[in-house]
Design a protein around this motif. Structure first.
Motif, PDB file in Angstrom:
ATOM      1  N   ASP A 173       0.824  -1.198   0.000  1.00  0.00           N
ATOM      2  CA  ASP A 173       0.000   0.000   0.000  1.00  0.00           C
ATOM      3  C   ASP A 173       0.862   1.254   0.000  1.00  0.00           C
ATOM      4  O   ASP A 173       0.541   2.240  -0.689  1.00  0.00           O
ATOM      5  CB  ASP A 173      -0.928  -0.009   1.220  1.00  0.00           C
ATOM      6  CG  ASP A 173      -1.999  -1.085   1.146  1.00  0.00           C
ATOM      7  OD1 ASP A 173      -2.232  -1.619   0.040  1.00  0.00           O
ATOM      8  OD2 ASP A 173      -2.577  -1.407   2.199  1.00  0.00           O
ATOM      9  N   LEU A 174       1.954   1.240   0.765  1.00  0.00           N
ATOM     10  CA  LEU A 174       2.859   2.392   0.795  1.00  0.00           C
ATOM     11  C   LEU A 174       3.477   2.632  -0.574  1.00  0.00           C
ATOM     12  O   LEU A 174       3.549   3.774  -1.045  1.00  0.00           O
ATOM     13  CB  LEU A 174       3.938   2.176   1.844  1.00  0.00           C
ATOM     14  CG  LEU A 174       4.996   3.285   1.967  1.00  0.00           C
ATOM     15  CD1 LEU A 174       4.338   4.601   2.377  1.00  0.00           C
ATOM     16  CD2 LEU A 174       6.090   2.903   2.945  1.00  0.00           C
ATOM     17  N   ALA A 175       3.917   1.556  -1.229  1.00  0.00           N
ATOM     18  CA  ALA A 175       4.529   1.688  -2.548  1.00  0.00           C
ATOM     19  C   ALA A 175       3.541   2.265  -3.548  1.00  0.00           C
ATOM     20  O   ALA A 175       3.877   3.165  -4.336  1.00  0.00           O
ATOM     21  CB  ALA A 175       5.046   0.337  -3.023  1.00  0.00           C
ATOM     22  N   GLN A 176       2.319   1.763  -3.532  1.00  0.00           N
ATOM     23  CA  GLN A 176       1.312   2.280  -4.467  1.00  0.00           C
ATOM     24  C   GLN A 176       1.008   3.755  -4.214  1.00  0.00           C
ATOM     25  O   GLN A 176       0.895   4.550  -5.151  1.00  0.00           O
ATOM     26  CB  GLN A 176       0.036   1.460  -4.365  1.00  0.00           C
ATOM     27  CG  GLN A 176       0.120   0.097  -5.036  1.00  0.00           C
ATOM     28  CD  GLN A 176      -1.261  -0.490  -5.274  1.00  0.00           C
ATOM     29  OE1 GLN A 176      -2.099  -0.487  -4.378  1.00  0.00           O
ATOM     30  NE2 GLN A 176      -1.478  -0.994  -6.470  1.00  0.00           N
ATOM     31  N   LYS A 177       0.906   4.120  -2.941  1.00  0.00           N
ATOM     32  CA  LYS A 177       0.624   5.509  -2.596  1.00  0.00           C
ATOM     33  C   LYS A 177       1.744   6.434  -3.066  1.00  0.00           C
ATOM     34  O   LYS A 177       1.486   7.462  -3.718  1.00  0.00           O
ATOM     35  CB  LYS A 177       0.442   5.627  -1.087  1.00  0.00           C
ATOM     36  CG  LYS A 177       0.231   7.056  -0.598  1.00  0.00           C
ATOM     37  CD  LYS A 177       0.143   7.119   0.915  1.00  0.00           C
ATOM     38  CE  LYS A 177       0.020   8.548   1.406  1.00  0.00           C
ATOM     39  NZ  LYS A 177      -0.050   8.626   2.896  1.00  0.00           N
TER      40      LYS A 177
END
Length: 298
Positions: free
Chosen positions: A289-293
């Motif tokens: 989720d952090l990478a996508q954000k």
């Protein structure tokens, strides 16, 4: 030079992308894949280094098919341009090795990229995560095999969740370890979310003969320097074997491929139990989720 310890099949017709293939372990991975017939996509920050790597590969694989592309993981714009070009061409991408990385373990000063991220965080983790997310349609349609190069330091340190970019108290070693652990956790979530691809983890052991961490070599006593670099730790050709095993193993995945010697420092590659810190399912989801954000907002 073909790998001595890993049986690599005939790869004629396969297309392989290896990041960090201009020197060190990545160069050896690309060399073996090319020697077995793979068409190599060789990304490089420096065209001169890329051309030098191609010449080195062709010394042992004269018929190697290699295409040099521009890629700088320290620039997210460069990653997007590189990935979008490959997707637009629509050619299969059968093998992907996320190998590039930096380990500024001797630095006391925190470095920040042009995108505003800590240097280890972007180079080792975020740049590769954006590359995978951008290439995902192509990887899925190709039913690609992906080898994700981690680090032995993940046995000691996981992701620094409270401060992943070390803005408060900087430690180069911890920043390196956190970024490599983040990439490994991202890879495990990729395996769950994209069953069309095969994802396996690997690490090369300790390879101070490469350019990634000259500070390690500098700290070795002169009397044992040659022995330690050449015999005690992994030479680049042998250090390439875990990634090659990750691309070829048929054990249930995701497999964890590492040197078979004491403490996984060196030795021929074999499948081993993953480090405990890489068994964090919640952490895998959080880092995805952090990478996508970050990839969509930076």
């Amino acid at each position: 030079m073909p790998s001595r310890g890993v049986v690599v099949p005939d790869l004629d017709g396969a297309r392989a992308l290896v990041t960090g293939a201009t020197s060190g372990v990545g160069l050896e991975i690309a060399r073996v894949l090319a020697a077995h017939g793979a068409h190599i996509v060789l990304p490089a920050r420096s065209r001169a280094k890329g051309e030098s790597a191609i010449a080195a590969i062709r010394e042992t694989a004269p018929a190697a098919r290699i295409e040099l592309r521009d890629l700088d993981l320290v620039s997210l714009a460069s990653v997007r341009e590189f990935a979008n070009g490959l997707v637009a061409e629509g050619l299969p991408l059968d093998l992907l090795v996320l190998n590039a990385g930096i380990a500024r373990v001797g630095d006391r000063t925190r470095e920040v990229t042009e995108d505003g991220f800590e240097l280890h965080f972007q180079t080792n983790f975020l740049g590769h995560a954006l590359l995978v997310l951008s290439l995902l349609p192509l990887l899925r349609s190709s039913h690609a095999r992906i080898a994700v190069q981690g680090s032995i330091v993940s046995a000691l340190y996981g992701v620094s969740w409270d401060d992943p970019q070390f803005t408060r108290r900087y430690s180069a070693l911890r920043a390196y370890a956190s970024s490599k652990s983040a990439l490994a956790l991202f890879a495990l979530e990729l395996a769950r979310r994209a069953p069309e691809v095969r994802v396996d983890l690997c690490h090369p052991g300790v390879v101070p003969a490469t350019a990634i961490a000259p500070e390690i070599r500098a700290r070795v006593a002169p009397a044992i320097h040659d022995f330690a670099v050449g015999r005690l730790w992994n030479p680049p050709a042998q250090a390439a074997e875990p990634a090659l095993l990750a691309l070829t193993t048929d054990v249930p995945g995701p497999a964890f491929c590492a040197p078979g010697g004491l403490l996984q420092v060196s030795g021929p590659a074999r499948v081993r139990p993953a480090f405990r810190r890489l068994s964090d399912l919640d952490g895998s989801r959080r880092i995805w989720d952090l990478a996508q954000k970050l990839a969509t907002t930076a």
